[in-house]
Design an enzyme around this catalytic site. Sequence first.
Site, mmCIF file in Angstrom:
data_model
loop_
_atom_site.group_PDB
_atom_site.id
_atom_site.type_symbol
_atom_site.label_atom_id
_atom_site.label_comp_id
_atom_site.label_asym_id
_atom_site.label_seq_id
_atom_site.Cartn_x
_atom_site.Cartn_y
_atom_site.Cartn_z
ATOM 1 N N ASP A 59 39.164 53.041 32.129
ATOM 2 C CA ASP A 59 38.204 51.942 32.118
ATOM 3 C C ASP A 59 37.584 51.635 33.479
ATOM 4 O O ASP A 59 36.968 50.594 33.659
ATOM 5 C CB ASP A 59 38.841 50.673 31.541
ATOM 6 C CG ASP A 59 40.108 50.243 32.262
ATOM 7 O OD1 ASP A 59 40.360 50.720 33.383
ATOM 8 O OD2 ASP A 59 40.851 49.424 31.698
ATOM 9 N N ARG A 71 33.989 48.543 36.268
ATOM 10 C CA ARG A 71 35.061 48.308 35.292
ATOM 11 C C ARG A 71 34.393 48.063 33.963
ATOM 12 O O ARG A 71 33.446 47.269 33.873
ATOM 13 C CB ARG A 71 35.866 47.080 35.744
ATOM 14 C CG ARG A 71 36.892 46.592 34.751
ATOM 15 C CD ARG A 71 38.095 47.542 34.763
ATOM 16 N NE ARG A 71 39.301 46.950 34.230
ATOM 17 C CZ ARG A 71 39.496 46.654 32.954
ATOM 18 N NH1 ARG A 71 38.555 46.848 32.072
ATOM 19 N NH2 ARG A 71 40.642 46.160 32.563
ATOM 20 N N ASP A 76 40.457 47.220 27.817
ATOM 21 C CA ASP A 76 41.561 47.456 28.741
ATOM 22 C C ASP A 76 42.316 48.685 28.270
ATOM 23 O O ASP A 76 42.904 48.687 27.192
ATOM 24 C CB ASP A 76 42.489 46.241 28.790
ATOM 25 C CG ASP A 76 43.602 46.402 29.809
ATOM 26 O OD1 ASP A 76 43.394 47.100 30.822
ATOM 27 O OD2 ASP A 76 44.686 45.827 29.585
ATOM 28 N N THR A 77 42.264 49.744 29.071
ATOM 29 C CA THR A 77 42.983 50.973 28.725
ATOM 30 C C THR A 77 44.360 50.956 29.390
ATOM 31 O O THR A 77 44.561 50.268 30.390
ATOM 32 C CB THR A 77 42.211 52.232 29.200
ATOM 33 O OG1 THR A 77 42.091 52.200 30.622
ATOM 34 C CG2 THR A 77 40.845 52.322 28.555
ATOM 35 N N GLU A 79 47.372 51.922 31.788
ATOM 36 C CA GLU A 79 47.302 52.267 33.209
ATOM 37 C C GLU A 79 47.733 53.704 33.481
ATOM 38 O O GLU A 79 48.642 54.225 32.849
ATOM 39 C CB GLU A 79 48.190 51.321 34.025
ATOM 40 C CG GLU A 79 47.773 49.877 33.986
ATOM 41 C CD GLU A 79 46.368 49.626 34.489
ATOM 42 O OE1 GLU A 79 45.897 50.367 35.388
ATOM 43 O OE2 GLU A 79 45.717 48.706 33.973
ATOM 44 N N ARG A 123 34.981 44.285 41.268
ATOM 45 C CA ARG A 123 34.409 45.432 40.552
ATOM 46 C C ARG A 123 33.269 44.940 39.669
ATOM 47 O O ARG A 123 33.333 43.846 39.110
ATOM 48 C CB ARG A 123 35.465 46.122 39.684
ATOM 49 C CG ARG A 123 36.602 46.704 40.483
ATOM 50 C CD ARG A 123 37.672 47.271 39.593
ATOM 51 N NE ARG A 123 38.292 46.217 38.809
ATOM 52 C CZ ARG A 123 39.384 46.356 38.072
ATOM 53 N NH1 ARG A 123 39.982 47.523 38.005
ATOM 54 N NH2 ARG A 123 39.893 45.356 37.401
#
Length: 178
Positions: A59, A71, A76-77, A79, A123
């Site tokens: 992401d 971003r 939300d992918t 980590e 970001r």
Amino acid sequence: MARYRRSRWRQYVAVSVVLLLAVLRWWSERQAEPLPRGGAVAGQLPPGIHNVERVVDGDTLILSTRRVRVRLQGVDTPETVREFTPVEPWGPEASAFTKAFVDDAHGKLRVEIDGEPLDQYGRHLAFLWHGDRLLNEELVRRGLARATLQYDFSEGKKERLRRAQHDAKRARAGIWSQ
């Protein structure tokens, strides 16, 4: 005949004032950032087609435009590169999917800003398109990201991500398979 003598004090003051004005002008020119094309506010990422320099993870990407870190808004992918955090399940697959999406677009994606322009880490937040395909939505639909709908962006995009997550859960895809 008396000679006219300049005061050294006046010379120091004159030179100091000239130097001060030169420094102020130099500093103000460094601080002023020209407005990007398209009417975007200085410091913001202008919408439009941008080249992707590299994919950081599922992401987060870096654009060639001033090496801007982007971003993906609303997703939300898992980590893969966070310091002191183990690689999470489905993180490498999310990163690989994002890289393949960028490769399919020959490194050129359309940036759309919708809602907050920056996150708390500075970001740029964006929706990234290749043609009519929305990267943010496709990651969620494949079960490679969770929809994060609590942030400020349009209801239309929230509904797209909500439907994509519902489809992924129903299909037990990716992160929803466990």
